[in-house]
Write an enzyme that holds these catalytic residues in place. Sequence first.
Site, PDB file in Angstrom:
ATOM      1  N   GLU A  65       0.797  -1.228   0.000  1.00 54.10           N
ATOM      2  CA  GLU A  65       0.000   0.000   0.000  1.00 54.10           C
ATOM      3  C   GLU A  65       0.835   1.286   0.000  1.00 54.10           C
ATOM      4  O   GLU A  65       0.595   2.191   0.785  1.00 54.10           O
ATOM      5  CB  GLU A  65      -0.937   0.005   1.218  1.00 54.10           C
ATOM      6  CG  GLU A  65      -1.918  -1.144   1.196  1.00 54.10           C
ATOM      7  CD  GLU A  65      -2.913  -1.092   2.352  1.00 54.10           C
ATOM      8  OE1 GLU A  65      -4.112  -1.068   2.061  1.00 54.10           O
ATOM      9  OE2 GLU A  65      -2.487  -1.089   3.527  1.00 54.10           O
TER      10      GLU A  65
HETATM   11  C1  ACM Z   1      -1.927  -5.399   4.076  1.00 50.82           C
HETATM   12  O1  ACM Z   1      -2.977  -5.902   4.490  1.00 50.82           O
HETATM   13  N1  ACM Z   1      -1.854  -4.090   3.863  1.00 50.82           N
HETATM   14  C2  ACM Z   1      -0.749  -6.204   3.816  1.00 50.82           C
END
Ligand code: ACM
Length: 679
Positions: A320
């Site tokens: 992310e």
């Molecule tokens: C994640 O759940 N951002 C790895």
Amino acid sequence: MSVRHGLKGFGIIAFLLCALLPCGAAQLNLMPWPSQITQQDGSLALNAPPRIELTGGDERIHHALQRFLRDLAAQTGAPFDRHFPGAQDGPALVIHCASKGRRVQSLDEDESYHLSVSQAGVELTAANPLGIMHGLETLLQLVEPGPNGWVIPYVSIDDSPRFAWRGLMIDVSRHFMPLDAIERNIDGMAAVKLNVLHLHLSDDEGFRVESKRAPRLTEMASDGQFYTQDQIRELIAYARDRGVRVVPEFDVPGHAVSWLVAYPELASGPAPKGLVRSEHDQLRPPLDPTNEATYKLLDRVFGEMEGLFPDQYFHIGGDEVDGKYWDKDAHIQAWMREHNIKDNHALQTYFTKRVQQIVHKHGKDMEGWDEILDGDLPKDSLIQSWRGADSLANAARMGYKTVLSAGYYLDLMYPASQHYAVDPTSGPSASLTADEKTNIIGGEAAQWSEYVTPENVDNRLWPRTAAIAERLWSPASVTDVSSMYRRLAVVSRNLEWLGLQHISGSRRMLGRIAGDDMPLQLLETLAAAAEPVKGYDRETTQVYDGEAPLNHLVDAVPPESDQARYINELAQRAVHDPSVRPELRAIFLRWRDNDAKIEPYLATSMLRKPLVPLSQSLSELGGVGLDALDAVEAGRAVTAEERKAQLAKVDDCAAHHAEMFLVVTPAVRALVEAEPGAQ
Ligand code: ACM
């Protein structure tokens, strides 16, 4: 058909099936189910502490035996732990371990074991101490009460795991989890043969390990909540003693506000002023991948942490990364043009390759979330698939080792059966070649902790994690959901004897909500019918706030209500089987009448006030259920409009209130749909 009862004609078939499936021997409460088991008539009396004869292995087996006797004593309430290594009149427990394990537990160690229980006693053999530890957990699960004392059924088990990587990730950044919380959950992991504890140690909310080389991380970016290096060493020794590896994760370049609080000059764009404390803190830039000082700091800190954590794998996060900070930064854009880097994925790959070199320089292999996947990475990189099983298949096809977490996110509050149905080698991976499939080395349950505290972490993890543990250990053919739930209930109860607090903690929290004025039973009726909302729905009504108390009913109830599942199944049966209707009627009546009794207590406590609409819905649902049951019993036809109105009420009763919803609406729906009359 049962080996136990010796139906001779079926013997061979039963043997073959039972070698693979929890069928003939299904009354045993083993979880994970062994890869091969045969059960014979009879059982060994455990009339005194076992007389232990041990050869081979290493010191971990001594520790495991001491724990075995302690756990046996806790589970039975009998003093089996009084005599070590056992009483003269006790049954023989002969253990032979062919080798010492590695100094640092590794992925390729042999975890298999052979366990036989017969008139002669118990024999447990393994190539490696890990197998002995697993075998002792199986032996503990076999012990059951007989008419004249505790017994161990005669069995012969040859067991080995389907996958070498059977993990659990715990996020200790969003809510810090003290050492005792982690250690008792390691006990739970060992009980169900999980072997990797992945700690998510840094994120926007805090950096949770003492750093001596970069002390600003500890002083400025931990809020005083971190593990000292001594505590980490204790934790690793504790885990090693139980056959569990500890894989640390330090998330970069995104989820890195804690790094930037200590080193603001490394931000991509403006630096955040402080740690993220709630969802409202929106400034979360990644590290600047174009700044050499970023790599200098990572080298310093990763070098230190790779020395502290002995495991071969070192997780660098990589998930992310918010590219908008890179898009908006003129310096970064100019650097990308200069270096011919065409987009943000390529920039992240540049960063990941630099980080991989650092990780490698200090002697470790890099692991990262699936965003890092790129054919340019060295092939010893390990990919953790979380955004969907496609990335697992893609990584395996590209020649990377990979573990599955998509489908095993415990924070999404799904039932055990849903996780149990997720198999790493099915779905997109089914079309891989046999060779490619060997790159799939296992899976990991994941517990993000935005809404989890040390008080309720056990209830969020257990017993559902045990179902995932079975998926990762047992043969792929072990898929019977009702057998899983039957055994899971026993495992769940027994985990409490080990010191886990998923049941007792939940009760304690319910007791706090009930206080000293309200009958607990009224709250229990409501609690058993409700579950936390699923997926990320909670974020829509109660945004994450690290300071907010998590002491409401939603935090106390388990993610999956066993009673609700039972009631939903009971209603399905009641459609065709009049004999179970009185039980269902009593339940519907209790629901209908609960609100009038509980209502006076709800307004007087802030912990209870939000429950008013949920309680009203339960009463309404009970009323519809009673009407439908009456119609079914009397054979009374309803009009299409009446049925439609009833179904609309049932739908209304499923609405979210106080971050929960009633999971028992299917029970009432089943009865409404079974009413005679026009559909
Ligand atoms: C994640 O759940 N951002 C790895």
